[in-house]
Design a protein around this motif. Structure first.
Motif, PDB file in Angstrom:
ATOM      1  N   PRO A 147      36.561  48.633  38.137  1.00 16.84           N
ATOM      2  CA  PRO A 147      37.561  48.144  39.091  1.00 16.84           C
ATOM      3  C   PRO A 147      37.123  48.250  40.549  1.00 16.84           C
ATOM      4  N   ARG A 174      39.479  37.725  34.688  1.00 14.30           N
ATOM      5  CA  ARG A 174      39.947  38.860  35.491  1.00 14.30           C
ATOM      6  C   ARG A 174      38.992  39.154  36.646  1.00 14.30           C
ATOM      7  N   THR A 175      37.725  38.894  36.424  1.00 13.02           N
ATOM      8  CA  THR A 175      36.744  39.072  37.501  1.00 13.02           C
ATOM      9  C   THR A 175      36.969  38.026  38.584  1.00 13.02           C
ATOM     10  N   ARG A 178      39.903  39.136  40.643  1.00 17.44           N
ATOM     11  CA  ARG A 178      39.574  40.219  41.563  1.00 17.44           C
ATOM     12  C   ARG A 178      38.767  39.684  42.758  1.00 17.44           C
ATOM     13  N   GLN A 181      41.167  38.172  45.153  1.00 21.34           N
ATOM     14  CA  GLN A 181      41.913  39.194  45.908  1.00 21.34           C
ATOM     15  C   GLN A 181      41.058  39.821  47.016  1.00 21.34           C
ATOM     16  N   GLN A 182      39.756  39.947  46.776  1.00 18.64           N
ATOM     17  CA  GLN A 182      38.911  40.710  47.682  1.00 18.64           C
ATOM     18  C   GLN A 182      37.871  39.858  48.414  1.00 18.64           C
TER      19      GLN A 182
END
Length: 480
Positions: A147, A174-175, A178, A181-182
């Motif tokens: 994570p 999911r990667t 992420r 998001q980042q």
């Protein structure tokens, strides 16, 4: 064998754990030959490297400022040593701190080195795979190892797409979430590190798919905001896509073309293939394809008389934007001077094709284009072909790709028959002749005269010194 021998000596002297790790193991699992050898030790990686360099006479290079890591290059082999990272106490903890599951793999070498057995027993050694990377390799997935993978080093946001492009894998959902998001974290790494990852993507042969995924996560707009203005920007009816989608499609077409130039340019495939094989050229052509219309958003306008969309001078504006981008990422001067002109000149093949279609293509026009573009001619026509294939609107010119191929073949012949012989021959006159025979004073007019004389010689209008001086005298008189 020599490396096994030296590692065995070091292992007996220093003791401790030694692992084959990271990309080396990944490539072995994929049954590929690793380019480099990555070794991991619990601690003292630089000491291991120094001692290996001394034993082999290899070169020793420290890696990173704050990391316990170093490189040895010996007998043409690159061996990287790294210690457990960020306080990890075991190889399992170290692997969990890596970027992607497919790189979080290790093989313990202690049994072989301790017993001095042959390297053929490698298959019997234990494989450490705490993040199930081997399964992801089998299924063609790119997945973050943990994570905190991207916060530990934001460059990993980009590395995920680099490995996807090079291996032909998909980034796991999911990667991707992420990364979305980042994605703003990508501005933190050094520009040179970012440029290196982007160049590897551009050279992969799958760059169009990686760039699209980067756009969908928002990462692309953080890295290349110049492309963002093209989203949903309408184009003339010769196009079927908006500006950004057209740029992405041009990149896709370029990757298709450089894979087999002869398919698109019959009779010229061998010379174009040799051009594409030049070091770094495939990557540069892909950059030019992606960025060729970056000047369109700032030049978007509609003509008052018919509401037709225009992008006047977008090629020149795009070249300036490319220069800013290149400076920001600290590109090499070579990349800047080889990619920038492809963008600033990318409309020239279409202009000349329009003239040829009207039956007004002259030898002089061909020679002037060849003099203007010089060694960029093959790249310009590869870019023009990709650009044309990416524009399939209702009002596109039918047969444009054939026109471009015919025009390129014609220009090659003009260069071979008219330009190259004159360039190889001694000039008919030079600056000294203009001073001594015509009584002219050195200045900008010298360039004008000597260029005109060379062009006239290429066209066959003059053949000797007397004719060259007569032309020079006439040009000087007109200028006065």
């Amino acid at each position: 064998p020599w490396l096994w021998h030296h590692l065995g000596v070091l292992h007996r002297e220093a003791g401790g754990e030694l692992y084959l790790a990271g990309g080396t193991v990944r490539d072995l699992v994929l049954e590929k030959t690793p380019q480099d050898i990555d070794l991991t030790v619990a601690a003292g990686a630089r000491q291991w490297a120094k001692r290996l360099a001394l034993q082999t006479g290899g070169a020793y290079v420290v890696l990173g400022r704050d990391e316990d890591a170093a490189r040895v290059v010996a007998q043409g082999v690159t061996v990287d040593f790294a210690a457990f990272r960020l306080g990890a106490r075991t190889i399992i903890e170290d692997l969990r701190l890596r970027d992607l599951t497919i790189n979080a793999l290790a093989v313990g070498l202690d049994p072989l080195l301790k017993d001095g057995e042959a390297a053929s027993n490698l298959d019997e050694l234990p494989l450490f795979d705490p993040t199930d990377g081997r399964c992801d390799l089998a299924h063609g997935l790119i997945r973050m190892a943990g994570p905190e993978s991207f916060t530990a080093d934001p460059l990993r946001l980009l590395r995920a797409f680099r490995f996807a492009a090079i291996l032909g894998f998909q980034v796991e959902a999911r990667t991707l979430a992420r990364i979305h998001q980042q994605c703003a974290l990508i501005t933190r790494p050094a520009p040179e590190r970012i440029a290196h990852e982007l160049d590897l993507i551009m050279a992969s042969g799958n760059s169009h798919r990686a760039i699209r995924s980067m756009a969908e996560t928002g990462l692309l707009w953080e890295l290349i905001p110049e492309l963002a203005g093209g989203r949903a920007m309408a184009q003339p009816k010769s196009h079927h896509l908006d500006v950004f989608e057209h740029s992405l499609e041009t990149l896709l077409q370029m990757e298709r073309i450089v894979a087999d130039p002869g398919h698109w340019f019959p009779g010229s495939g061998e010379s174009l293939a040799a051009y594409v094989r030049r070091p770094g050229m495939r990557r540069r052509l892909c950059w030019a394809a992606l960025m060729h219309d970056v000047g369109k958003p700032p030049t978007f306008a509609r003509r008052p008389e018919d509401d037709r969309i225009t992008f006047y001078h977008h090629d020149q504006v795009g070249a300036r934007l490319l220069e800013d981008f290149a400076l920001r990422l600290r590109w090499s001067n070579e990349d800047r001077v080889l990619i920038g002109p492809l963008i600033s000149l990318h409309m020239r093949p279409f202009f000349l094709a329009n003239i040829a279609r009207e039956g007004q293509l002259t030898l002089r026009a061909c020679i002037r284009l060849l003099r203007k573009v010089g060694d960029f001619l093959p790249g310009l026509f590869l870019l023009a072909m990709a650009d044309s294939l990416a524009g399939q609107g209702q009002e596109r010119i039918a047969g444009m790709e054939q026109e471009l191929a015919d025009l390129y073949r014609h220009l090659q012949q003009v260069h071979r028959d008219h330009v190259a012989p004159v360039r190889a021959a001694k000039p008919l006159i030079n600056g000294r002749d203009l001073i001594e025979r015509l009584g002219l004073h050195p200045g900008p007019i010298f360039t004008t005269i000597l260029t005109a004389v060379e062009e006239a010689r290429m066209e066959g209008r003059i053949t000797d010194i007397d004719e060259a001086l007569t032309l020079a005298r006439a040009i000087a008189a007109q200028t006065r």
